[in-house]
Design a protein around this motif. Structure first.
Motif: not given
Length: 577
Positions: A1-25
């Protein structure tokens, strides 16, 4: 579970949270972003920073190698140019030829970052220049307190920030208001470097587009209702010093009152420069006063529509000047034998009346200050007010003021009224069926030292006023070098008219002196007459002469003197004389 991370992406239309992992390319992460935002694989770019640096490319490196951690914010910009993508963009400073260029420090560059940036805002040259300055206040080594070598630093000699209140309070005289750029440095300091700073303009109006209820006065909700306003004394000011280039400018303006006893108003034209006595300060230098059509009495002033307003602005711009403020007289003679005036504006009466504050707020709203840190593209104003009035020594003094950004908002949204019987008091309007007005409060201290909140009905206007030091230089400066006086516009009440008879008289006086042609035409009021007169306006052919006056170039002036237009004017004047 420690590998899972949440990345916030801000765009002109608003912000969304993207689920990812540390080892994802990075390539796999970009595909997730494209799917989430509905873009094609090459329809956008993602950056680590808002100013479009540190682009994340589609590659096989993992997110951990790219130093992207849990909770980080990335910034998405669509590849196709559109209004929404421009809204995310941060305008870069333009290097001004009028000011030296310095590499920007981390603190100044961080001031350009904010969550919603107005697209391509062209700030004033002085703002662009000051945004690149370090602004630190350097101190010498204290021989008693500093116990280190010459190359060391300690708390007694380390450079101070430009917003340091103790330093400003110990200046002579003390500075009550930090400069606007020092205030920006204060906001953009700290660990986040002002990443989420946005200078929001106050709105007193109901937000439009709320469909959950009927429009006002039938309905209102918390989404569209403007917030209540608590008035505070503004801690910063947009202009830190006002300087008239010479006494002649002010004396010629005061001549109208001296000869008629009626009050007078004028617009101040000049430029903004660095004020080095205050960290990151701005000085307004006044080079000329234009007096618009008006009706003045001993107790009142009424402005009349000015048909020449656009021409005046155009001429001033070609001369390198701009409208920086306005001035009016409030003078009552006390003893005509010795030339003294009454001391009427003081702490026991008022400094600016509510009606004058409303007028000042109106002018400041008309001349808003361009600012990249504001979502609206503007914040506050550099436009100022100067009052020529009696001082404590019963001589004419020039006092400079601005009204606060809160006052500008109240005036813009028509929420502030003057009191008829008390000039020192304003009055916040009450809501009616035509207009919703938010509650306006101000804080005061009772005799026990407790803070008490009052409803601003009525309102002491001292909460809205910012004072600015007004000065004259020891060594006078003359943008307009003519030593003779061409009549000032709109002074028909004095019998001073601008026509070809007065021009002929002016030129005959100049011919008897040893003045050069550049000195003869270097008069702001003469140049206005040459452009706006009805007999032979020179609006399309005076550009070379304006350049000569702007750059003090006698050769250019002599070249223009040989033109057909000037020969025609000389012929007209010779016939009249």
């Amino acid at each position: 579970m420690a590998e899972n991370i949440i990345i916030r992406v801000q765009s002109p239309e608003g912000m969304k949270k993207i689920a990812s992992t540390k080892r994802e390319t990075a390539a796999a992460f970009l595909k997730k972003v494209a799917k989430e935002f509905g873009f094609s694989s090459n329809g956008f770019s993602i950056y680590l920073n808002r100013n479009k640096t540190g682009e994340i490319l589609s590659q096989n490196k993992t997110l951990s190698l790219l130093k992207i951690k849990h909770g980080d914010m990335l910034f998405l910009f669509p590849s196709s140019a559109g209004p929404s993508s421009e809204n995310m963009d941060t305008a870069q400073p333009h290097t001004s030829s009028s000011y030296p260029s310095f590499p920007s420090s981390s603190s100044s560059s961080s001031s350009l970052s904010r969550s919603h940036s107005a697209p391509q805002i062209q700030e004033d040259e002085i703002d662009q220049y000051l945004s690149k300055q370090e602004g630190k206040i350097y101190r010498n080594r204290d021989p008693q307190l500093c116990q280190h070598g010459l190359m060391g630093k300690c708390v007694h000699c380390v450079p101070l920030e430009p917003f340091d209140e103790d330093y400003l309070n110990h200046l002579d005289p003390p500075v009550k208001h930090m400069s606007f750029h020092a205030y920006i440095r204060k906001l953009t300091g700290g660990a986040d470097k002002g990443k989420f700073v946005a200078l929001e303009n106050i709105s007193c109006k109901i937000k439009s587009g709320c469909e959950g209820h009927p429009p006002w006065p039938e309905g209102i909700c918390t989404k569209c209702q403007p917030s209540a306003i608590t008035l505070n004394r503004q801690k910063y000011r947009h202009v830190d010093n006002i300087m008239f280039e010479n006494h002649t400018i002010a004396d010629r303006f005061l001549d109208f009152w001296r000869k008629t006893g009626n009050q007078r108003m004028g617009y101040l034209y000049g430029r903004y420069t660095e004020h080095k006595d205050i960290p990151l300060g701005i000085r307004a230098e006044v080079a000329a006063i234009y007096e618009p059509p008006q009706i003045g009495t001993q107790n009142s002033l009424e402005l009349i529509e000015d048909p020449k307003a656009e021409a005046v602005e155009e001429i001033a711009a070609k001369l390198g000047l701009r409208k920086v403020g306005w001035i009016f007289t409030d003078l009552l003679s006390e003893d005509t034998r010795i030339g003294t005036v009454r001391y009427t504006r003081n702490k026991d009466s008022f400094f600016l009346s509510a009606e004058e504050c409303i007028t000042a707020g109106h002018f400041q709203n008309q001349h808003a200050n361009a600012c990249r840190l504001s979502p609206d593209g503007h914040f506050g104003s550099k436009f100022f007010t100067v009052v020529a009035t009696g001082g404590p020594d019963n001589q004419v003094h020039f006092e400079g003021y601005q009204v606060s950004n809160q006052c500008m908002a109240l005036v813009r949204d028509e929420c502030l009224l003057p009191c008829r019987d008390a000039p020192e008091l304003g009055y916040a309007k009450e809501s009616s069926t035509e207009q919703y007005v938010p509650d306006v409060f101000y804080k005061d201290t009772d005799k026990f030292g407790n803070d008490i909140t009052h409803l601003a009905r009525p309102l002491p206007v001292e909460y809205l006023i910012i004072d600015i030091t007004t000065t004259f230089p020891k060594d006078p400066v003359f943008t307009f070098s003519s030593t003779l006086r061409f009549p000032i516009e709109n002074r028909d009440a004095l019998g001073e008219t601008q026509d070809f008879h007065s021009l002929a008289t002016y030129l005959s006086q100049c011919s008897s002196s040893s003045s050069s042609f550049l000195d003869i035409v270097s008069d702001f009021h003469l140049l206005l007459f040459l452009v706006t007169n009805e007999v032979m306006p020179l609006q399309d052919s005076i550009g070379l002469l304006l350049d000569a006056v702007k750059t003090s170039n006698e050769e250019l002036a002599q070249t223009w003197k040989k033109s057909e237009q000037w020969a025609t004017i000389e012929q007209l004047c010779s016939e009249l004389s």
